[in-house]
Design a protein around this motif. Structure first.
Motif, PDB file in Angstrom:
ATOM      1  N   ILE A  50       0.842  -1.197   0.000  1.00  0.00           N
ATOM      2  CA  ILE A  50       0.000   0.000   0.000  1.00  0.00           C
ATOM      3  C   ILE A  50       0.880   1.252   0.000  1.00  0.00           C
ATOM      4  N   ASP A  51       0.676   2.104  -1.008  1.00  0.00           N
ATOM      5  CA  ASP A  51       1.442   3.359  -1.066  1.00  0.00           C
ATOM      6  C   ASP A  51       0.528   4.578  -1.157  1.00  0.00           C
ATOM      7  N   GLY A  52      -0.766   4.375  -0.891  1.00  0.00           N
ATOM      8  CA  GLY A  52      -1.702   5.485  -0.898  1.00  0.00           C
ATOM      9  C   GLY A  52      -2.779   5.279   0.144  1.00  0.00           C
ATOM     10  N   GLU A  75       0.546   5.341  10.894  1.00  0.00           N
ATOM     11  CA  GLU A  75       1.448   4.969  11.980  1.00  0.00           C
ATOM     12  C   GLU A  75       1.188   3.550  12.468  1.00  0.00           C
ATOM     13  N   ALA A  76      -0.082   3.147  12.516  1.00  0.00           N
ATOM     14  CA  ALA A  76      -0.412   1.807  13.005  1.00  0.00           C
ATOM     15  C   ALA A  76       0.148   0.719  12.091  1.00  0.00           C
ATOM     16  N   LEU A  77       0.151   0.980  10.784  1.00  0.00           N
ATOM     17  CA  LEU A  77       0.609  -0.025   9.820  1.00  0.00           C
ATOM     18  C   LEU A  77       2.038   0.217   9.346  1.00  0.00           C
ATOM     19  N   GLY A  78       2.620   1.345   9.731  1.00  0.00           N
ATOM     20  CA  GLY A  78       3.965   1.661   9.275  1.00  0.00           C
ATOM     21  C   GLY A  78       4.050   1.831   7.771  1.00  0.00           C
ATOM     22  N   LEU A  79       3.037   2.468   7.176  1.00  0.00           N
ATOM     23  CA  LEU A  79       2.973   2.595   5.729  1.00  0.00           C
ATOM     24  C   LEU A  79       3.985   3.610   5.207  1.00  0.00           C
ATOM     25  N   TRP A  83       1.232   8.984  -1.619  1.00  0.00           N
ATOM     26  CA  TRP A  83       0.096   9.899  -1.783  1.00  0.00           C
ATOM     27  C   TRP A  83      -0.916   9.634  -0.675  1.00  0.00           C
ATOM     28  N   PHE A  84      -1.569  10.693  -0.189  1.00  0.00           N
ATOM     29  CA  PHE A  84      -2.659  10.524   0.776  1.00  0.00           C
ATOM     30  C   PHE A  84      -3.548  11.765   0.721  1.00  0.00           C
ATOM     31  N   ARG A 110       0.085   3.320  -6.448  1.00  0.00           N
ATOM     32  CA  ARG A 110      -0.159   2.033  -7.116  1.00  0.00           C
ATOM     33  C   ARG A 110      -1.348   1.314  -6.498  1.00  0.00           C
ATOM     34  N   HIS A 111      -1.379   1.257  -5.160  1.00  0.00           N
ATOM     35  CA  HIS A 111      -2.487   0.630  -4.437  1.00  0.00           C
ATOM     36  C   HIS A 111      -2.894   1.569  -3.295  1.00  0.00           C
ATOM     37  N   VAL A 112      -4.147   2.005  -3.285  1.00  0.00           N
ATOM     38  CA  VAL A 112      -4.620   2.967  -2.296  1.00  0.00           C
ATOM     39  C   VAL A 112      -5.706   2.331  -1.430  1.00  0.00           C
ATOM     40  N   VAL A 113      -5.520   2.400  -0.121  1.00  0.00           N
ATOM     41  CA  VAL A 113      -6.563   1.985   0.819  1.00  0.00           C
ATOM     42  C   VAL A 113      -7.498   3.167   1.056  1.00  0.00           C
TER      43      VAL A 113
END
Length: 300
Positions: A50-52, A75-79, A83-84, A110-113
């Motif tokens: 995940i990069d977004g 912060e919880a996932l250390g992403l 982009w956000f 590339r992949h956005v949550v």
């Protein structure tokens, strides 16, 4: 259609849901993370992919409407994010997905949550406890300062104005509103994760207590605690994932009229008509091609 429709470079690759319902035992962050993990599993992705990150409304003065921030999830996932974005001034609940589609289409991610979390039930429980304790509520500011003096305490009140106008203008009846609620309940009964699965009859509907005329209990949103996640991926990146991706054909957040529920020139139309007209201009499909409609009917 000659021009490129950029949202077609994006696809939905995974979905997740964490549902506490009418329970205060789980924190909003816990619900959100569970929904994200379910979506990652659904897509066949890892959190490191995940990069977004995208959400709506991001911040809100209404308790329980936006209880989890982008920062908490990062912060919880250390992403590691390229982009956000999250903004309250955007085309409603789908704006998180729309923004993510534009991000992947432009190569920003590339992949956005995309997540939406609610803790409205928990917040109502807290509010009742505060009232019982005799604490004075804070001063009302912003948009609500124009609505509260007229006893507009929730979304049901301005939408009741819309319903009354619709009845006056088109002869709409309570039985017709009831048909919407009953159909929604019938569809919900097919979902094993739905909160309300008991049959709803027209007799039950008409006998329910009135909330704000003409909207009764079954016309209104039910406050719950839940989190929903959609992963939006670049079309090329989604091809090798666990499931066939769901490509985005067209989207629209058009708004030509007033940005207010009670100030539209034509009160019974609201913003969906603007977005709808613009949407069909972005696709060669026609309404007759649609065989599944997932409509948000928070208030019938």
């Amino acid at each position: 259609m000659s021009r490129e429709i950029l949202e077609r470079r994006a696809a939905i690759s995974g979905v997740g849901l964490a549902l506490a319902g009418r329970s205060t035992e789980r924190t909003p962050l816990n619900l959100t993370l569970d929904a994200i993990f379910e979506a990652l599993t659904d897509a066949g992705l890892r959190d490191s992919d995940i990069d977004g990150l995208s959400s709506w409304p991001g911040v809100s003065v209404t308790p329980g409407m936006a209880p989890v921030s982008l920062r908490e999830i990062k912060e919880a996932l250390g992403l590691k994010l390229n982009w956000f974005a999250a903004s309250p001034e955007a085309p409603g609940q789908l704006s998180a997905v729309m923004n993510a589609a534009m991000a992947v289409a432009s190569g920003q991610a590339r992949h956005v949550v995309c997540f939406r979390t609610l803790s409205q039930y928990s917040e109502q429980v807290k509010a009742r406890a505060t009232d019982t304790a005799g604490e004075k509520p804070g001063r009302v500011t912003g948009l609500m300062s124009w609505i509260r003096p007229f006893n507009g305490l929730s979304a049901a009140h301005p939408l009741a104005l819309v319903a009354m106008r619709h009845m006056y203008q088109y002869g709409t009846t309570r039985e017709q509103l009831g048909a919407i609620a009953i159909n929604g309940r019938e569809n919900a009964r097919l979902n094993p994760r739905a909160l309300y699965r008991e049959p709803l009859s027209l007799e039950n509907y008409l006998a329910a207590r009135m909330i704000t005329e003409p909207l009764c209990l079954f016309d209104c949103d039910a406050p719950i605690d839940a989190a929903t996640v959609v992963i939006v991926s670049r079309w090329e990146a989604a091809q090798s994932l666990r499931k066939p991706p769901l490509r985005i054909e067209a989207m629209s957040g058009a708004l030509y009229g007033r940005n207010s529920w009670d100030q539209f020139e034509e009160l019974t139309e609201m913003a969906a008509n603007d977005a709808g007209r613009h949407l069909w201009q972005r696709t060669d499909l026609k309404p007759a091609d649609v065989d599944v409609a997932n409509l948000y009917d928070g208030f019938s």
